[in-house]
Design a protein around this motif. Structure first.
Motif, PDB file in Angstrom:
ATOM      1  N   LEU A 124       0.739  -1.279   0.023  1.00  0.00           N
ATOM      2  CA  LEU A 124      -0.054   0.173  -0.157  1.00  0.00           C
ATOM      3  C   LEU A 124       0.909   1.168   0.041  1.00  0.00           C
ATOM      4  N   THR A 125       1.842   1.308   0.705  1.00  0.00           N
ATOM      5  CA  THR A 125       2.902   2.479   0.911  1.00  0.00           C
ATOM      6  C   THR A 125       3.535   2.695  -0.572  1.00  0.00           C
ATOM      7  N   VAL A 126       4.150   1.724  -1.152  1.00  0.00           N
ATOM      8  CA  VAL A 126       4.680   1.648  -2.345  1.00  0.00           C
ATOM      9  C   VAL A 126       3.700   2.434  -3.583  1.00  0.00           C
ATOM     10  N   ASN A 127       2.422   1.775  -3.481  1.00  0.00           N
ATOM     11  CA  ASN A 127       1.526   2.227  -4.606  1.00  0.00           C
ATOM     12  C   ASN A 127       0.984   3.790  -4.382  1.00  0.00           C
ATOM     13  N   ILE A 128       0.964   3.925  -3.003  1.00  0.00           N
ATOM     14  CA  ILE A 128       0.659   5.474  -2.643  1.00  0.00           C
ATOM     15  C   ILE A 128       1.787   6.439  -3.108  1.00  0.00           C
ATOM     16  N   LEU A 129       3.103   6.003  -2.802  1.00  0.00           N
ATOM     17  CA  LEU A 129       4.197   6.819  -3.178  1.00  0.00           C
ATOM     18  C   LEU A 129       4.434   6.824  -4.680  1.00  0.00           C
ATOM     19  N   LEU A 130       4.035   5.600  -5.453  1.00  0.00           N
ATOM     20  CA  LEU A 130       4.069   5.590  -6.793  1.00  0.00           C
ATOM     21  C   LEU A 130       3.162   6.549  -7.429  1.00  0.00           C
ATOM     22  N   GLY A 131       1.842   6.556  -6.787  1.00  0.00           N
ATOM     23  CA  GLY A 131       0.789   7.254  -7.448  1.00  0.00           C
ATOM     24  C   GLY A 131       1.038   8.804  -7.454  1.00  0.00           C
ATOM     25  N   VAL A 132       1.635   9.233  -6.144  1.00  0.00           N
ATOM     26  CA  VAL A 132       2.020  10.579  -5.834  1.00  0.00           C
ATOM     27  C   VAL A 132       3.019  11.104  -6.723  1.00  0.00           C
ATOM     28  N   LEU A 133       4.256  10.272  -6.960  1.00  0.00           N
ATOM     29  CA  LEU A 133       5.443  10.569  -7.538  1.00  0.00           C
ATOM     30  C   LEU A 133       4.890  10.757  -9.005  1.00  0.00           C
ATOM     31  N   PHE A 134       4.177   9.913  -9.786  1.00  0.00           N
ATOM     32  CA  PHE A 134       3.551   9.773 -10.979  1.00  0.00           C
ATOM     33  C   PHE A 134       2.751  11.118 -11.256  1.00  0.00           C
ATOM     34  N   MET A 135       1.819  11.262 -10.482  1.00  0.00           N
ATOM     35  CA  MET A 135       0.755  12.363 -10.789  1.00  0.00           C
ATOM     36  C   MET A 135       1.502  13.690 -10.325  1.00  0.00           C
ATOM     37  N   TYR A 136       2.487  14.069  -9.411  1.00  0.00           N
ATOM     38  CA  TYR A 136       2.960  15.375  -8.997  1.00  0.00           C
ATOM     39  C   TYR A 136       4.266  15.510  -9.477  1.00  0.00           C
ATOM     40  N   ILE A 137       5.206  14.582 -10.078  1.00  0.00           N
ATOM     41  CA  ILE A 137       6.178  14.794 -10.499  1.00  0.00           C
ATOM     42  C   ILE A 137       6.447  14.146 -12.127  1.00  0.00           C
ATOM     43  N   VAL A 138       6.187  13.223 -12.460  1.00  0.00           N
ATOM     44  CA  VAL A 138       6.306  12.534 -13.800  1.00  0.00           C
ATOM     45  C   VAL A 138       5.275  13.011 -14.685  1.00  0.00           C
ATOM     46  N   TYR A 139       3.928  13.148 -14.358  1.00  0.00           N
ATOM     47  CA  TYR A 139       2.896  13.699 -15.149  1.00  0.00           C
ATOM     48  C   TYR A 139       3.014  15.236 -15.732  1.00  0.00           C
ATOM     49  N   PRO A 140       3.423  16.120 -14.720  1.00  0.00           N
ATOM     50  CA  PRO A 140       3.705  17.320 -15.110  1.00  0.00           C
ATOM     51  C   PRO A 140       4.794  17.675 -16.093  1.00  0.00           C
ATOM     52  N   ILE A 141       5.857  16.767 -15.894  1.00  0.00           N
ATOM     53  CA  ILE A 141       6.839  16.665 -16.850  1.00  0.00           C
ATOM     54  C   ILE A 141       6.444  16.342 -18.228  1.00  0.00           C
ATOM     55  N   TRP A 142       5.917  15.377 -18.221  1.00  0.00           N
ATOM     56  CA  TRP A 142       4.966  14.961 -19.459  1.00  0.00           C
ATOM     57  C   TRP A 142       4.180  15.977 -20.294  1.00  0.00           C
ATOM     58  N   GLN A 143       3.474  16.753 -19.296  1.00  0.00           N
ATOM     59  CA  GLN A 143       2.650  17.936 -19.755  1.00  0.00           C
ATOM     60  C   GLN A 143       3.603  18.813 -20.365  1.00  0.00           C
ATOM     61  N   ARG A 144       4.607  19.174 -20.017  1.00  0.00           N
ATOM     62  CA  ARG A 144       5.549  20.173 -20.428  1.00  0.00           C
ATOM     63  C   ARG A 144       6.229  19.987 -21.733  1.00  0.00           C
ATOM     64  N   ILE A 145       6.372  18.461 -21.635  1.00  0.00           N
ATOM     65  CA  ILE A 145       7.102  18.191 -23.161  1.00  0.00           C
ATOM     66  C   ILE A 145       6.037  17.671 -23.970  1.00  0.00           C
TER      67      ILE A 145
END
Length: 158
Positions: A94-115
């Motif tokens: 559960l902890t890993v999934n929460i961290l991955l979800g937060v990492l993806f939506m707050y860091i990776v996804y915004p980078i993908w939006q910018r490029i």
């Protein structure tokens, strides 16, 4: 450049599966495919209700609704790796999934939006999408528990 990134998201993650024992891949492939089905349905709903738009992450022209590189490539393989390291350790899972979800939506996804890999159009708050991802991870955890019991019973009956 975006096409290279999208093709990499589709193909490269599968190469990492060669680092795992093939019994492990076989054990967790059903849950990964189940998650792929859930994600496909979620993207269909998002398209229908206008929650978000992923047309920019299309590789083939026919994949305007569901981003094939992410859902059928990277995410499918990530599910196998997460289960490999965390299954039967629920709080870690559960902890890993929460961290991955937060990492993806707050860091990776915004980078993908910018490029320009994904659009910046969304009617859902980011935290709602993270909650949806965590909810899906709970569903598939229960599925894997059930799947393991089914195989255990099949092996004892053989």
């Amino acid at each position: 450049m975006n096409q290279i990134i999208l093709w990499s998201l589709l193909i490269l993650p599968y190469a990492s599966l060669f680092l795992l024992n093939m019994d492990t891949v076989r054990r967790y492939m059903p849950v990964a495919l189940f998650m792929t089905a859930i994600h496909t349905l979620a993207y269909q709903a998002a398209y229908h209700y206008g929650w978000w738009n992923e047309a920019d992450s299309s590789l083939f022209g026919w994949d305007k609704v569901v981003p094939v590189p992410w859902v059928y490539g990277a995410y499918l393989v990530i599910v196998i790796w997460v289960f490999h390291f965390t299954f039967r350790k629920f709080w870690l899972y559960l902890t890993v999934n929460i961290l991955l979800g937060v990492l993806f939506m707050y860091i990776v996804y915004p980078i993908w939006q910018r490029i320009g890999i994904v659009s910046s159009e969304s009617t859902l708050p980011t935290i709602a999408i993270v909650a949806m991802m965590v909810g899906f991870s709970l569903i598939i955890y229960l599925y894997q528990l059930w799947q393991g019991e089914v195989f255990k019973k099949a092996n004892t009956n053989s």
